[in-house]
Enzyme design. Structure first.
Site, short mmCIF file in Angstrom:
data_model
loop_
_atom_site.label_atom_id
_atom_site.label_comp_id
_atom_site.label_asym_id
_atom_site.label_seq_id
_atom_site.Cartn_x
_atom_site.Cartn_y
_atom_site.Cartn_z
N TRP A 106 -4.06 -1.52 -1.05
CA TRP A 106 -4.13 -2.77 -1.80
C TRP A 106 -4.64 -3.81 -0.81
O TRP A 106 -3.94 -4.20 0.10
CB TRP A 106 -2.75 -3.15 -2.34
CG TRP A 106 -2.74 -4.35 -3.22
CD1 TRP A 106 -2.43 -5.62 -2.87
CD2 TRP A 106 -3.05 -4.38 -4.60
NE1 TRP A 106 -2.53 -6.45 -3.95
CE2 TRP A 106 -2.91 -5.73 -5.04
CE3 TRP A 106 -3.45 -3.42 -5.54
CZ2 TRP A 106 -3.15 -6.11 -6.35
CZ3 TRP A 106 -3.68 -3.82 -6.84
CH2 TRP A 106 -3.52 -5.15 -7.24
N ARG B 85 1.02 1.57 -6.01
CA ARG B 85 1.14 0.65 -4.89
C ARG B 85 -0.22 0.14 -4.40
O ARG B 85 -0.28 -0.71 -3.52
CB ARG B 85 1.88 1.32 -3.73
CG ARG B 85 3.30 1.71 -4.05
CD ARG B 85 3.98 2.32 -2.85
NE ARG B 85 4.16 1.34 -1.78
CZ ARG B 85 5.20 0.54 -1.65
NH1 ARG B 85 6.17 0.58 -2.54
NH2 ARG B 85 5.29 -0.32 -0.65
N CYS C 179 0.84 -1.18 0.00
CA CYS C 179 0.00 0.00 0.00
C CYS C 179 0.88 1.24 0.00
O CYS C 179 2.08 1.17 0.24
CB CYS C 179 -0.91 0.01 1.23
SG CYS C 179 -1.87 -1.49 1.45
N LYS D 292 10.06 -16.11 -20.48
CA LYS D 292 10.54 -14.77 -20.12
C LYS D 292 11.48 -14.23 -21.20
O LYS D 292 11.40 -13.07 -21.58
CB LYS D 292 11.27 -14.79 -18.77
CG LYS D 292 10.38 -14.90 -17.56
CD LYS D 292 9.65 -13.63 -17.21
CE LYS D 292 8.26 -13.54 -17.70
NZ LYS D 292 7.30 -14.57 -17.51
N GLU E 3 9.10 -21.58 -17.99
CA GLU E 3 8.91 -20.18 -17.62
C GLU E 3 10.12 -19.33 -18.00
O GLU E 3 9.97 -18.20 -18.47
CB GLU E 3 8.63 -20.08 -16.11
CG GLU E 3 8.56 -18.67 -15.57
CD GLU E 3 7.47 -17.81 -16.18
OE1 GLU E 3 7.53 -16.58 -15.98
OE2 GLU E 3 6.56 -18.35 -16.85
N ASN F 67 0.91 -0.44 6.23
CA ASN F 67 1.24 -1.30 5.10
C ASN F 67 1.84 -2.58 5.67
O ASN F 67 2.73 -2.51 6.52
CB ASN F 67 2.25 -0.60 4.18
CG ASN F 67 2.61 -1.43 2.96
OD1 ASN F 67 1.95 -2.41 2.65
ND2 ASN F 67 3.67 -1.04 2.27
N GLY F 68 1.36 -3.74 5.22
CA GLY F 68 1.86 -5.01 5.74
C GLY F 68 0.72 -5.86 6.27
O GLY F 68 -0.45 -5.61 5.97
N GLU G 219 9.55 -13.42 -24.45
CA GLU G 219 8.63 -12.30 -24.27
C GLU G 219 9.30 -10.95 -24.42
O GLU G 219 8.77 -10.04 -25.06
CB GLU G 219 8.00 -12.34 -22.86
CG GLU G 219 6.83 -13.29 -22.71
CD GLU G 219 6.26 -13.24 -21.30
OE1 GLU G 219 5.03 -13.13 -21.18
OE2 GLU G 219 7.03 -13.29 -20.33
N LYS H 46 -0.77 -6.61 -20.64
CA LYS H 46 -0.68 -7.12 -19.27
C LYS H 46 -1.85 -8.02 -18.94
O LYS H 46 -1.70 -9.03 -18.27
CB LYS H 46 -0.63 -5.94 -18.29
CG LYS H 46 -0.35 -6.35 -16.86
CD LYS H 46 1.02 -6.98 -16.74
CE LYS H 46 1.33 -7.43 -15.33
NZ LYS H 46 2.54 -8.24 -15.27
N HIS I 107 14.74 -37.24 -27.57
CA HIS I 107 13.57 -37.57 -28.39
C HIS I 107 13.27 -36.48 -29.42
O HIS I 107 12.13 -36.36 -29.87
CB HIS I 107 12.36 -37.79 -27.48
CG HIS I 107 12.52 -38.96 -26.57
ND1 HIS I 107 12.49 -40.27 -27.00
CD2 HIS I 107 12.79 -39.00 -25.23
CE1 HIS I 107 12.69 -41.07 -25.97
NE2 HIS I 107 12.87 -40.33 -24.88
#
Length: 622
Positions: free
Chosen positions: A74, A27, A2, A500, A496, A100-101, A503, A617, A519
């Protein structure tokens, strides 16, 4: 994650705080609020939704005051609403807190305070802090006393200090008390908090952009530190109350750089935020071990016991997180698990039904293919659990239950910290599913938690490889083809890592299960082909090393990700050593240097790292 802002000075605070919140809106943007001391009274203005909603509230009902704090949220506890928006107050309205937390033991504290008569208006963990500080003030004040404002300042400091001694978790907080109208108290552990020192005014922010337009002199609080903010500056203390000497630094960033915390790109910043993303997603979800899922999202142990099988559906990076979770669920929970790309799920003769649990994973919660797959699963009677990073997204509304990742907004299009958040949430889910189904007892669950809470530290160690990865990237940046290989839980990490790289650098890259090389893919290998081998310690390390020898015999240029002290790679030029990590949790750490590799190669090639071509996104079309 946040946004926090604060001001103590001669000016009207509200416009300054709104300016700061706009700089921090990345944030969090599901609610926002301000609080100030006006004529000895705490006044608040709050609104759910984006910051523009709070601006409208202030137009109709301005907020005066020159000592004030603000917050953009958030959500972690409680849906976006005015009642759940910060700042929060105690029952008397004399204490205001932003935070925040995550306070892990807030339920325990809340129950105790409620038993003593405290009344709560929100679902948040933060409100507990306001009531707890108010309780400490009452305990510190002699009966019938009414100290003067100058005596109330040390009283507030001591009350906050004692309250923080009672809490477990991560926090950055700022506190006002109407009876100490010229001071603000701040403190932090595991969440960022920065003091800005102006000319006759003092600022507070969870990030530098909050006050950069007004001062470049800053002091960064360290974990376990407190600050007392006044017009003429700030004093610093540890949580034991010992005074500290801290020297300000001069911030040289411009505003855009500041929003990126000095990093060249948002993606690099978000890669380095991954320890915090992991911590925030774990926070508050281990104590107690039983009943967490039911308390948080209404999913009780009986549902897990009756589940015949698990179907995981997702797209892109989230799909790779699901592939890792498949190994976890089958190994630790003992339940059959299948993974399907959401775009294919609807077009095969799937057999999900009322006894099946569908886990749908999406960062945005708006992915069209995933939403369509969830709709079909529900039509067939399956129950759906969403794992999502966006509070109130379409996926969370469509699902029966939601387990949020608490990563904060991810601005780089190529997902990094959201991936770590998804893996962490899936690990938390695996733990509670195993406890619920009885495949883990309490002691085994605690042992798993003990390892899981070490992951952020292991990620921090992996991030220290940045310079070594950059050196490798410089050698391979002009290559046009890459292969990535791994086995078992690290096969999805090979996928992944290849995603990356393709992308953001536009290099053709493929990920394979190491055993599949012979193979077909081995035909591609020659002296020009870079091959990245994930060869960390595992039950299949010997098999992986055999594949490595096959690749080496054909002259490939090797990059090896290995465990410190494991494996003999004397004749391999590029070896990236990671700390020893339990095999099942190793994907959370092994991906880090490979994200950095993709980033540095793309940057060296001059690519638009944060906004790669042709990508969005949130993919909201099928």
């Amino acid at each position: 994650m946040c946004g926090i802002v604060g001001y103590v000075g001669p000016k009207q605070a509200s416009p300054l705080l709104m300016e700061g919140l706009k700089r921090l809106e990345y944030r969090g943007y599901d609610s926002a609020g301000l609080a100030s001391i006006v004529d000895g009274v705490i006044e608040r203005r709050r609104a759910p939704g984006k910051l523009t909603n709070l601006e409208k509230v202030l137009v109709g009902n301005p907020l005066a005051g020159s000592v004030a704090l603000g917050h953009t949220r958030w959500a972690t506890h409680g849906k976006p609403s005015e009642a759940n928006s910060h700042p929060h107050t105690d029952e008397s309205g004399t204490i205001a807190v932003i935070h925040n937390g995550i306070i892990e033991n807030y339920l325990e504290i809340k129950d105790r305070l409620a038993a003593s008569g405290a009344k709560f208006e929100s679902e948040t963990d933060t409100e507990v802090l306001a009531h707890l500080i108010a309780e400490k003030i009452k305990q510190l004040q002699p009966p019938g006393s009414s100290p003067k404002p100058d005596l109330n300042e040390p009283l507030l400091f001591e009350a906050v200090r004692r309250a923080l001694a009672d809490v477990r978790g991560a926090y950055a907080i700022a506190v006002l008390w109407s009876k100490a109208p010229h001071v603000m108290i701040a403190a932090k552990t595991a969440s960022p908090l920065i003091i800005g020192l102006g000319d006759g005014e003092t600022f507070l922010g969870s990030d530098v952009p909050a006050f950069l337009a007004h001062t470049r002199k800053a002091i960064f609080l360290e974990d376990g530190e407190m600050a007392v903010l006044k017009r003429d500056g700030a004093s610093f203390f540890n949580l034991a109350g010992k005074k500290l000497e801290k020297t300000p630094i001069t911030i040289s960033w411009d505003r855009t750089m500041a929003e990126k915390a000095g990093y060249r790109h948002f993606m690099l910043k978000e890669i380095h935020e991954q320890p915090a993303s992991c911590e925030d997603t774990m926070g508050g979800r281990f104590f107690p071990l039983k009943g967490v899922l039911e308390r948080e999202c209404g999913m009780n142990a009986d549902i897990l016991k009756k589940t015949r099988s698990v179907q995981l559906i997702a797209c892109g990076t989230a799909y790779h997180a699901c592939l890792v979770a498949q190994y976890w669920l089958e190994t630790l929970v003992g339940v059959p698990a299948r993974v399907e790309t959401a775009s294919e799920f609807r077009y095969r003769a799937n057999t999900v039904g009322p006894d099946d649990l569908v886990i749908a994973v999406s960062q945005s919660g708006e992915t069209a293919d995933t939403l369509a797959a969830v709709k079909l699963a529900k039509e067939k009677g399956a129950k759906v659990l969403a794992i999502c990073n966006t509070v109130g997204a379409a996926l969370t509304r469509a699902a029966d239950w939601t387990l949020y990742t608490h990563c904060g907004p991810e601005l780089g299009v190529a997902s990094t910290k959201a991936f770590i958040g998804q893996l962490t949430a899936l690990a938390v889910l695996t733990l509670h599913a195993a406890i619920g189904r009885g495949t883990m007892n309490e002691a085994q669950g605690r042992a798993f938690v003990d390892e899981l809470v070490k992951v952020p530290g292991w990620i921090r160690s992996a991030l220290k490889l940045d310079k070594a990865v950059l050196a490798i990237a410089r050698k391979f940046a002009k290559k046009e083809h890459f292969l990535f290989i791994g086995r078992h839980v690290n096969f999805p990490i090979a996928l992944e890592a290849a995603l990356k790289l393709k992308e953001i650098s536009y290099i053709h890259a493929e990920g394979y299960a190491a055993g599949e090389l012979k193979h077909g893919p081995i035909a591609l290998i020659d002296t020009e082909m870079p091959v990245v081998v994930i060869a960390t310690k595992s039950r299949v390390l010997d098999k992986t090393l055999s594949s490595l020898e096959e690749v080496k015999a054909r002259g490939a240029q090797l990059i090896v990700v290995a465990t410190e002290g494991e494996g003999d790679f004397k004749d391999v030029e590029h070896v990236l050593r990671l700390p020893p990590v339990p095999e099942l949790l190793s994907p959370l750490v092994n991906i880090i240097p490979l994200q950095l590799l993709a980033y540095h190669i793309a940057d060296l090639r001059g690519c638009d790292v944060d906004q790669p071509r042709n990508l969005a996104k949130s993919v909201t079309v099928e």
